[in-house]
Enzyme design. Structure first.
Site, PDB file in Angstrom:
ATOM      1  N   ASP A 394      16.791  53.778  13.718  1.00  0.00           N
ATOM      2  CA  ASP A 394      16.027  53.597  12.484  1.00  0.00           C
ATOM      3  C   ASP A 394      15.385  52.219  12.487  1.00  0.00           C
ATOM      4  O   ASP A 394      15.662  51.366  13.335  1.00  0.00           O
ATOM      5  CB  ASP A 394      16.888  53.830  11.251  1.00  0.00           C
ATOM      6  CG  ASP A 394      18.015  52.820  11.119  1.00  0.00           C
ATOM      7  OD1 ASP A 394      17.996  51.798  11.841  1.00  0.00           O
ATOM      8  OD2 ASP A 394      18.917  53.051  10.293  1.00  0.00           O
ATOM      9  N   ASP A 411       5.191  53.545   4.629  1.00  0.00           N
ATOM     10  CA  ASP A 411       4.764  54.780   5.308  1.00  0.00           C
ATOM     11  C   ASP A 411       4.028  54.455   6.609  1.00  0.00           C
ATOM     12  O   ASP A 411       4.196  55.131   7.630  1.00  0.00           O
ATOM     13  CB  ASP A 411       3.861  55.598   4.391  1.00  0.00           C
ATOM     14  CG  ASP A 411       4.623  56.229   3.224  1.00  0.00           C
ATOM     15  OD1 ASP A 411       5.872  56.262   3.290  1.00  0.00           O
ATOM     16  OD2 ASP A 411       3.973  56.680   2.264  1.00  0.00           O
ATOM     17  N   GLU A 437      14.116  56.359   6.996  1.00  0.00           N
ATOM     18  CA  GLU A 437      13.557  55.626   8.135  1.00  0.00           C
ATOM     19  C   GLU A 437      14.303  55.942   9.425  1.00  0.00           C
ATOM     20  O   GLU A 437      14.160  55.248  10.421  1.00  0.00           O
ATOM     21  CB  GLU A 437      13.606  54.114   7.861  1.00  0.00           C
ATOM     22  CG  GLU A 437      15.000  53.500   7.891  1.00  0.00           C
ATOM     23  CD  GLU A 437      15.748  53.568   6.585  1.00  0.00           C
ATOM     24  OE1 GLU A 437      16.643  52.737   6.388  1.00  0.00           O
ATOM     25  OE2 GLU A 437      15.433  54.462   5.761  1.00  0.00           O
TER      26      GLU A 437
END
Length: 522
Positions: A394, A411, A437
């Site tokens: 992540d 984003d 994420e």
């Protein structure tokens, strides 16, 4: 020649001419239905009978009389079975007789014609044929042979059956087209009555009145059909319905030969424009996939069969099913093949499938699709005895990116990470957004060392990547990785691999982030 004789000749010839005109009118009416075909054949038999009678009456020798009598019997014996078939069609009882039964109706008429044509050699129809003078009128007389009785009995019986069928329908309270049915009944009764009057000697000078009254019979039949719009509206309605349908329709006979097709079918399969009516499926010139689908659909009526033609973006998808056309007693009379263009539906299904399996933001697999694909990939690794590894990673400090630059930039950070990974990972690797994420990679065929090497490549590429925030400020991303693999020869267990990779990711974060840690196999 006495006045009565030319009058009769003119009336008989006029009957023939009027029958020709009625037949031509029916021939020019748009469309084609079975009752019209039978009616045209019936008119043809009347025409031969009427003209033959006119020329027979004008004949001056027995040889000429025999010739024109033969012409009459080339038509007259067939009028009775044709009348019965016409009545059955009119009453909707065309399936009362099988195809063989209908053919058998014409056995005695055919024998009658042959026996009349060859009568001088056996005298089975006419024992004797001679001229007889009745006052000022000379007429042809004869002595009946054995077959004349057979022919007369058969013709009278068939016409009487036709009359009774119409009469029974006419007497039903719910019967429609009463005026038309009455006209048909009268049209059948007229020649029967005229023939009976001739045989009983009630006609003037023993002249056969049937050829003359056949003109009235044809007119009554034509009025009945046209009044009921059977020769015009039915075929036009059929054409309108068939040609306005969005689906393609092919009419096949019981032997799977093409009888008809509509405009939609020819647009969907342009090869049908060049296909010959009566051709089998193999002879229609269709693509192999279409021919195979048609064959399968005809073998399993009611079951849709899909096929496609073309490649890439130009691929067209179709669906075809067959519906049997039943005749009486459950007998198959043929098939309807209904063809639909399912290209848009197929594209919509594929789009829905993609939407169900892909992450809406990044366009990579979502968790559900990943888990489904992972099961298949792990099963393949077991079969092929290959290693398998799992990467769980992540973005570091993703919450800080969101808080500092806004969620739009967050984003963009996710999209940048996906972009980096796509440039590195190979086909066959399953890549998905696991949530928030967090991303996951399944690496079939890779052991732990190879998985760590790949993770390091992605980590370095991500660290070097740059992108701008929504307000134009430069943003850098980093990621932490947890890796897990299976020991050689051991059946991979996804849940166990995931737990170890997740623990390794936790260790990477605890150790300072932006690093790769391979989980122990213990």
């Amino acid at each position: 020649m006495p006045l009565f004789t030319p009058t009769y000749i003119v009336l008989a010839a006029l009957s023939g001419v009027l029958n020709v005109l009625i037949a031509l009118y029916a021939l020019m009416v748009r469309g084609m239905v079975s009752i019209r075909q039978i009616y045209l054949l019936l008119c043809s038999s009347f025409i031969l009978y009427a003209f033959g009678a006119a020329f027979e009456k004008a004949s001056t020798s027995l040889e000429a009389v025999h010739f024109w009598t033969t012409v009459q019997y080339a038509g007259m014996p067939f009028a009775a079975p044709l009348t019965l078939l016409m009545v059955l069609e009119l009453l909707g009882k065309q399936d009362m007789l099988s195809r063989t039964g209908k053919l058998l109706l014409f056995v005695i008429p055919k024998l009658t014609f042959m026996l009349v044509a060859t009568n001088p050699y056996h005298h089975l129809f006419y024992r004797e044929l001679y001229f007889r003078q009745d006052g000022a009128v000379r007429s042809v007389d004869f002595v009946m042979g054995e077959w004349y009785v057979v022919h007369g009995s058969y013709t009278s019986g068939v016409l009487m059956l036709s009359f009774l069928l119409v009469l029974f329908r006419l007497l039903k309270p719910s019967a429609g087209f009463k005026a038309q049915l009455a006209a048909v009944a009268v049209g059948i009764a007229l020649p029967v009555s005229a023939s009976l009057a001739y045989l009983l000697g009630w006609s003037p000078y023993d002249i056969d009145p049937v050829p003359v009254v056949l003109c009235i019979t044809s007119g009554l039949y034509a009025w009945a059909f046209l009044r009921a719009d059977m020769l015009s509206i039915l075929p036009v309605a059929r054409d309108t319905i068939m040609e306005s349908m969005g689906e393609g329709v092919l009419v096949m006979d019981a032997d799977w030969r093409l009888l008809d097709s509509n405009r939609s079918a020819r647009q969907l399969l342009p090869e049908l424009d060049r296909a010959a009516i009566g051709g089998s499926i193999r002879e229609l010139g269709l693509p192999a996939e279409a021919s195979a689908a048609f064959h399968t659909a005809l073998e399993a009526p009611g079951k849709p069969v899909s096929f496609a033609r073309g490649t890439g973006d130009s691929t067209a998808h179709f669906e075809v099913y067959s519906a049997p056309v039943q005749r009486g007693s459950g007998r198959s009379g043929g098939h309807l093949l209904v063809l639909s263009d399912t290209t848009e539906r197929q594209k919509l299904q594929e789009q829905l499938q993609r939407m169900a399996s892909l992450d809406s933001l990044t366009g990579i697999l979502n968790r559900g699709a990943f888990l489904s694909g992972a099961a298949e990939s792990l099963a393949a690794c077991v079969r092929e005895k290959r290693p398998c590894s799992l990467l769980l990673f992540d973005l570091d400090h993703f919450k800080v990116i969101n808080d500092t630059y806004g969620h739009e930039t967050g984003d963009r950070a996710l999209l940048k990470m996906v972009e980096v990974c796509r440039q590195i990972i190979a086909p066959g690797m399953l890549f998905a957004r696991y949530g928030g994420e967090e991303f996951i990679l399944l690496l079939p065929g890779m052991d732990g060392a190879q998985a760590v090497q790949l993770a390091e490549t992605i980590r370095i590429a991500a660290e070097q990547a740059r992108f701008d925030s929504a307000d134009g400020r430069p943003v850098q991303i980093r990621a932490s990785f947890g890796a897990a693999d299976t020991a050689p020869g051991r059946v991979p267990d996804y849940q166990e691999m995931f737990r170890r990779a997740d623990h390794a990711l936790y260790q990477a974060k605890e150790a300072g982030r932006n690093r790769v840690i391979l989980a122990d196999r213990n």
